[in-house]
Design a protein around this motif. Structure first.
Motif, PDB file in Angstrom:
ATOM      1  N   UNK A   1     -21.990 -54.424 -19.482  1.00  0.00           N
ATOM      2  CA  UNK A   1     -20.693 -54.640 -20.125  1.00  0.00           C
ATOM      3  C   UNK A   1     -20.697 -55.892 -21.008  1.00  0.00           C
ATOM      4  N   UNK A   2     -21.403 -56.943 -20.583  1.00  0.00           N
ATOM      5  CA  UNK A   2     -21.424 -58.164 -21.371  1.00  0.00           C
ATOM      6  C   UNK A   2     -22.050 -57.919 -22.748  1.00  0.00           C
TER       7      UNK A   2
ATOM      8  N   UNK B   1     -20.774 -58.514 -26.660  1.00  0.00           N
ATOM      9  CA  UNK B   1     -21.527 -59.160 -27.740  1.00  0.00           C
ATOM     10  C   UNK B   1     -21.520 -58.302 -29.002  1.00  0.00           C
ATOM     11  N   UNK B   2     -21.660 -57.000 -28.833  1.00  0.00           N
ATOM     12  CA  UNK B   2     -21.626 -56.105 -29.993  1.00  0.00           C
ATOM     13  C   UNK B   2     -20.267 -56.179 -30.684  1.00  0.00           C
ATOM     14  N   UNK B   3     -19.204 -56.203 -29.882  1.00  0.00           N
ATOM     15  CA  UNK B   3     -17.875 -56.322 -30.459  1.00  0.00           C
ATOM     16  C   UNK B   3     -17.686 -57.643 -31.186  1.00  0.00           C
ATOM     17  N   UNK B   4     -18.148 -58.740 -30.597  1.00  0.00           N
ATOM     18  CA  UNK B   4     -18.025 -60.048 -31.242  1.00  0.00           C
ATOM     19  C   UNK B   4     -18.794 -60.100 -32.558  1.00  0.00           C
ATOM     20  N   UNK B   5     -20.004 -59.522 -32.581  1.00  0.00           N
ATOM     21  CA  UNK B   5     -20.795 -59.514 -33.812  1.00  0.00           C
ATOM     22  C   UNK B   5     -20.096 -58.724 -34.913  1.00  0.00           C
ATOM     23  N   UNK B   6     -19.521 -57.584 -34.548  1.00  0.00           N
ATOM     24  CA  UNK B   6     -18.807 -56.778 -35.535  1.00  0.00           C
ATOM     25  C   UNK B   6     -17.551 -57.504 -36.018  1.00  0.00           C
TER      26      UNK B   6
ATOM     27  N   UNK C   1     -15.793 -53.119 -34.220  1.00  0.00           N
ATOM     28  CA  UNK C   1     -15.417 -54.046 -33.155  1.00  0.00           C
ATOM     29  C   UNK C   1     -14.463 -53.377 -32.167  1.00  0.00           C
ATOM     30  N   UNK C   2     -13.488 -52.637 -32.680  1.00  0.00           N
ATOM     31  CA  UNK C   2     -12.542 -51.933 -31.803  1.00  0.00           C
ATOM     32  C   UNK C   2     -13.295 -50.950 -30.911  1.00  0.00           C
TER      33      UNK C   2
ATOM     34  N   UNK D   1     -13.261 -51.443 -26.896  1.00  0.00           N
ATOM     35  CA  UNK D   1     -12.671 -50.344 -26.132  1.00  0.00           C
ATOM     36  C   UNK D   1     -13.656 -49.809 -25.111  1.00  0.00           C
ATOM     37  N   UNK D   2     -14.923 -49.750 -25.502  1.00  0.00           N
ATOM     38  CA  UNK D   2     -15.936 -49.279 -24.561  1.00  0.00           C
ATOM     39  C   UNK D   2     -16.088 -50.266 -23.404  1.00  0.00           C
TER      40      UNK D   2
END
Length: 435
Positions: free
Chosen positions: A288-289, A293-298, A307-308, A312-313
């Motif tokens: 999950x972490x 990180x993927x969301x923060x990068x986007x 990012x959404x 959401x995932x």
């Protein structure tokens, strides 16, 4: 009248006879063929001789290296640190590379697995440099390789010269030669690819480099250091240009303290001046972490839709692993903490985009994280951001207020930093980007 000899007639006629003879002779001469005139002699010119060029004797080139001497003596060094100068003295005396290899093998500095002596023109000057890779016999029991050195010798004015010395620090392994040759696809010279390891209790970090001659010294041809835990490296032809590409495949740090990880693959390309990282590919997200990180990068890249999707995932995907629960960590609240953080970031995106339902994320945060819950302060930070934005309509003022609250309630960002030293470290300013 007498007709004697003294008559007028006789006196007048006698003088005419010579005239008749002369006329007769002239007529006869005119009727006869004219004589052929003799040609006037003309001197034939002698051919002009081509001048011979003045020949300048070609000077005999002076060899750059000492004359080969099969009888060159070897003075064994007192310590391993003295090997570079001992080898230099041997080569300066005309010692042969093949003889040097035998000497170093007998001195237990080269074996079948580590070390070598090679001769190759690395600088492109037509003379072969001597590449010496040796290990310290006292460290032969180390894994993955002993300590040691990489030495490159050249010649100038019939003297040997040490052009490059890479002596590994005591905690590192010797620089091992991965490949030597025309790595860049150039017509002259060659390059060396080497790897060195720095090992901890559980994992070795591999450091890869390519060395090339810049006209004065051997230098790294990489734009930045290439270091990967448990890395493996290859030089391959991936495109149409003559230079080889570097592929680097990373492994995982074998320590719980490093936290959950994703294996990384990198591709480095030659841009004409140096190798630069061209692509990075991470293994699929399992924890999950890493979805966070993927969301923060986007979010940082302005790719709000992506990012959404990742935030959401992180909230909804039950298949994602929770590392604290997996290792039996004392709190085991990483899903609650990360879900709250993801909702907070969705609130920021909704405000930035002007979404009509942006407040829904704040309402969910407050409902899911009442006072006393692990992520209560994250919900309060979201409330501070929302209230500031409603009163000022200023993104920067709202972010400044939220970050100041996080700085006061430091558990908000410290909870994000409990995922091992191989993962990210957050500070309050990371929670809401002031533009």
């Amino acid at each position: 009248m007498s007709f004697g000899g003294d008559s007028w007639y006789n006196r007048r006629a006698l003088p005419m006879k010579p005239v008749v003879i002369v006329v007769t002779l002239l007529l006869l001469a005119a009727c006869s063929s004219a004589p052929t005139p003799e040609p006037t002699a003309t001197a034939t010119p002698r051919p002009t001789a081509t001048p011979r060029p003045t020949l300048t004797p070609t000077p005999t080139p002076v060899p750059r290296c000492p004359a080969p001497n099969p009888q060159a003596g070897w003075l064994a060094p007192a310590t391993f640190a003295d090997y570079p100068q001992a080898i230099l003295a041997f080569l300066d005396a005309g010692g042969l590379p093949t003889t040097l290899a035998t000497i170093l093998r007998n001195a237990s500095s080269i074996n079948e697995s580590f070390g070598s002596v090679r001769a190759l023109d690395l600088t492109g000057d037509g003379e072969r440099e001597i590449i010496v890779s040796i290990y310290d016999p006292a460290t032969l029991d180390r894994s993955p390789a002993p300590n040691g050195a990489l030495l490159i010798y050249g010649c100038d004015r019939q003297r040997a010269a040490l052009l490059h010395a890479s002596v590994a620090p005591a905690v590192d392994t010797m620089p091992r030669i991965v490949q030597v040759g025309d790595i860049l696809g150039e017509s002259r010279g060659a390059q060396l690819a080497v790897v060195t390891s720095t090992c901890g209790a559980h994992t070795c970090v591999e450091r890869f480099d390519v060395l090339g001659w810049n006209g004065a010294a051997f230098v790294s041809l990489l734009s930045t250091p290439l270091e990967i835990p448990s890395g493996t490296f290859n030089l391959v032809q991936l495109d149409q240009d003559p230079a080889l590409e570097i592929t680097a495949q990373g492994g995982l740090i074998g320590s719980v303290g490093a936290g959950p990880q994703r294996a990384e693959k990198q591709v480095w390309e030659w841009n004409g001046a140096q190798y630069v990282k061209a692509a990075t590919e991470l293994s699929p997200v399992e924890y999950r972490i890493h979805a966070i990180y993927e969301g923060d990068d986007a979010f940082r890249a302005g790719e709000t839709d992506r990012a959404v999707e990742w935030y959401s995932r992180a909230i909804l995907d039950d298949s994602l692993k929770d590392w604290h629960a997996e290792i039996g960590y004392r709190t085991q609240t990483d899903r609650v903490v990360l879900t709250a953080y993801a909702r907070y970031r969705l609130l920021l995106i909704g405000v930035r985009r002007g979404d009509a339902n942006a407040r829904d994320q704040l309402d969910a945060l407050l409902a899911e994280n009442p006072a006393g819950s692990p992520a209560y302060e994250t919900a309060r930070m979201a409330q501070v951001f929302w209230d500031s934005y409603q009163s000022t309509s200023s993104w920067n003022e709202a972010c400044t207020a939220a970050n100041a609250y996080a700085n006061e309630k430091y558990q908000i960002f410290e909870d994000l930093n409990l995922f091992g030293y191989a993962n990210r470290t957050y500070i309050p300013a990371d929670l809401c980007p002031v533009e």
